[in-house]
Design an enzyme around this catalytic site. Sequence first.
Site, PDB file in Angstrom:
ATOM      1  N   LYS A 102       0.730  -1.318  -0.040  1.00 61.94           N
ATOM      2  CA  LYS A 102      -0.101  -0.098  -0.107  1.00 61.94           C
ATOM      3  C   LYS A 102       0.930   1.338   0.049  1.00 61.94           C
ATOM      4  O   LYS A 102       0.336   2.356  -0.437  1.00 61.94           O
ATOM      5  CB  LYS A 102      -1.029  -0.080   1.067  1.00 61.94           C
ATOM      6  CG  LYS A 102      -2.051  -1.077   1.173  1.00 61.94           C
ATOM      7  CD  LYS A 102      -3.424  -0.762   1.748  1.00 61.94           C
ATOM      8  CE  LYS A 102      -4.473  -1.505   1.414  1.00 61.94           C
ATOM      9  NZ  LYS A 102      -4.413  -3.091   1.730  1.00 61.94           N
ATOM     10  N   GLU A 124      -9.617   6.671   3.589  1.00 66.38           N
ATOM     11  CA  GLU A 124     -10.504   5.569   4.454  1.00 66.38           C
ATOM     12  C   GLU A 124      -9.497   4.716   4.650  1.00 66.38           C
ATOM     13  O   GLU A 124      -8.785   4.135   4.051  1.00 66.38           O
ATOM     14  CB  GLU A 124     -11.614   5.277   3.533  1.00 66.38           C
ATOM     15  CG  GLU A 124     -11.208   4.174   2.392  1.00 66.38           C
ATOM     16  CD  GLU A 124     -10.377   4.563   1.259  1.00 66.38           C
ATOM     17  OE1 GLU A 124     -10.135   5.635   1.198  1.00 66.38           O
ATOM     18  OE2 GLU A 124      -9.646   3.534   0.823  1.00 66.38           O
ATOM     19  N   SER A 391       1.826  -9.703  -0.881  1.00 73.88           N
ATOM     20  CA  SER A 391       1.459  -8.225  -0.780  1.00 73.88           C
ATOM     21  C   SER A 391       2.015  -7.882   0.462  1.00 73.88           C
ATOM     22  O   SER A 391       2.027  -6.423   0.713  1.00 73.88           O
ATOM     23  CB  SER A 391      -0.094  -8.158  -1.329  1.00 73.88           C
ATOM     24  OG  SER A 391      -0.854  -8.928  -0.189  1.00 73.88           O
TER      25      SER A 391
HETATM   26  C1  LIG Z   1      -5.189  -4.162   1.605  1.00 71.89           C
HETATM   27  C2  LIG Z   1      -4.395  -5.259   1.384  1.00 71.89           C
HETATM   28  C3  LIG Z   1      -4.651  -6.160   0.252  1.00 71.89           C
HETATM   29  C4  LIG Z   1      -6.064  -5.940  -0.442  1.00 71.89           C
HETATM   30  O1  LIG Z   1      -6.172  -4.782  -1.421  1.00 71.89           O
HETATM   31  P1  LIG Z   1      -5.879  -4.928  -3.049  1.00 71.89           P
HETATM   32  O2  LIG Z   1      -6.191  -3.588  -3.411  1.00 71.89           O
HETATM   33  O3  LIG Z   1      -6.825  -6.083  -3.345  1.00 71.89           O
HETATM   34  O4  LIG Z   1      -4.353  -5.080  -3.182  1.00 71.89           O
HETATM   35  C5  LIG Z   1      -4.104  -7.230   0.046  1.00 71.89           C
HETATM   36  N1  LIG Z   1      -2.899  -7.561   0.698  1.00 71.89           N
HETATM   37  C6  LIG Z   1      -2.627  -6.730   1.649  1.00 71.89           C
HETATM   38  C7  LIG Z   1      -1.363  -6.998   2.656  1.00 71.89           C
HETATM   39  C8  LIG Z   1      -3.284  -5.824   2.135  1.00 71.89           C
HETATM   40  O5  LIG Z   1      -2.947  -4.714   3.095  1.00 71.89           O
END
Ligand SMILES: *Cc1c(COP(=O)(O)O)cnc(C)c1O
Length: 408
Positions: A102, A124, A391
């Site tokens: 993010k 948000e 992610s």
């Molecule tokens: C917020 C988040 C997501 C989901 O958001 P996407 O917009 O689908 O990437 C996925 N993995 C992590 C670690 C997150 O913090």
Amino acid sequence: MLRTDVPPATIDPLALPDCGGHFGPYGGVFVPETLMTALEDLTAAYLEARADPAFQSDLARHLAEFAGRPTGLYFARGLTEHCGGAKIYLKREDTLHTGAHKINNALGQALLAVRMGKKRVIAETGAGQHGVATAAVCAKFGLKCVVYMGAVDMERQSLNVFRMRLMGAEVRGVEAGQKTLKEAINEAMRDWVTNVRETHYILGSALGSHPYPMMVRDFHRCIGLETRAQILEREGRLPDEMVACAGGGSNAIGFFHAFLPDRSVRLVGVEAGGRGIRLGDHAARFEGGRLGILQGCKTFILQNADGQIELTHSVSAGLDYAAIGPEHAYYRDLGRIEFAYACDDEVLETFQLCSRLEGIIPALESTHGLVYALKRAREMRPDQILVVNLSGRGDKDVQQVEAMLRRA
Ligand SMILES: *Cc1c(COP(=O)(O)O)cnc(C)c1O
């Protein structure tokens, strides 16, 4: 199945969206009249910044120095041997500052806010990850920061509330409706309408009205561009398959985007199957969702027969949302991005397995991608390559998982 009747030449990854923000029938602009000018100004400012080498080199420097890019591409020997099939690589977005991908988008949009002369940022947040990333970049650039968060989420994620406040953000609890992410977005949009002159709204996923799905995607494109260079250096060829979890879809589209023209690379997004595919028990929009409009965006949405937005559930707060980004809906229609889902119990199991076999505690969101990837790796040959976008890291989730395992 992958459709082969779409010639590769039709996929120019930067040709979409069109100037109205459409990805085929999806996307566009659906906001109150009072926000139209703000979105037009934002689109113009972003397109100008995107074409400005000074902006791009500034962003690249902050991504390196503040966020920690490039992230590694890691051969997961333990998981690979456990599955006995394809080689599994992990793209290590979990090693970034504030713990997930993010920060890529938050940094990009904060730089844009500064360029536009905005002094105040709103955002948000559901689980708090986007709120924490936004609070961090606002502290860095000296921007006033207000984060809207559902009251229920504030209670569930009290440590992230504290983190945001430590970095100088004001966290405003939202008491409406289910008191979670959807209501927090409504409240942020209301704030934006009122304070649009001095305020930029940093939206946290590849969702909402144009230009957000395009802009957020662009800020995450570095994930796929790095992966491409890294796998070519490591293996001398492109992967056979790439897997990412999909909430709003920002980490997935950033990871996939540079590979869209490469028809030999299978791309799979993994949604939250929650307790199973029954309305209200999951957040897999492509399992029972249909076309609709939610919070500025025309896309696949979980809704009941009357078009009321359905309640969603997932063990991971970051995937728990009723809509998916419009670009995913478009490429799913083309057969270019495929979708699967993983359920809560499988996620809990794989969360522990990855921790034990790799010494890496994955975010519950990212673990959805891992669940599917481990199943697929077993079906693939040892000379094949599968890359998973990790992610985020699971430090934020360990308390929740401990409580769930104790109850189990
Ligand atoms: C917020 C988040 C997501 C989901 O958001 P996407 O917009 O689908 O990437 C996925 N993995 C992590 C670690 C997150 O913090």
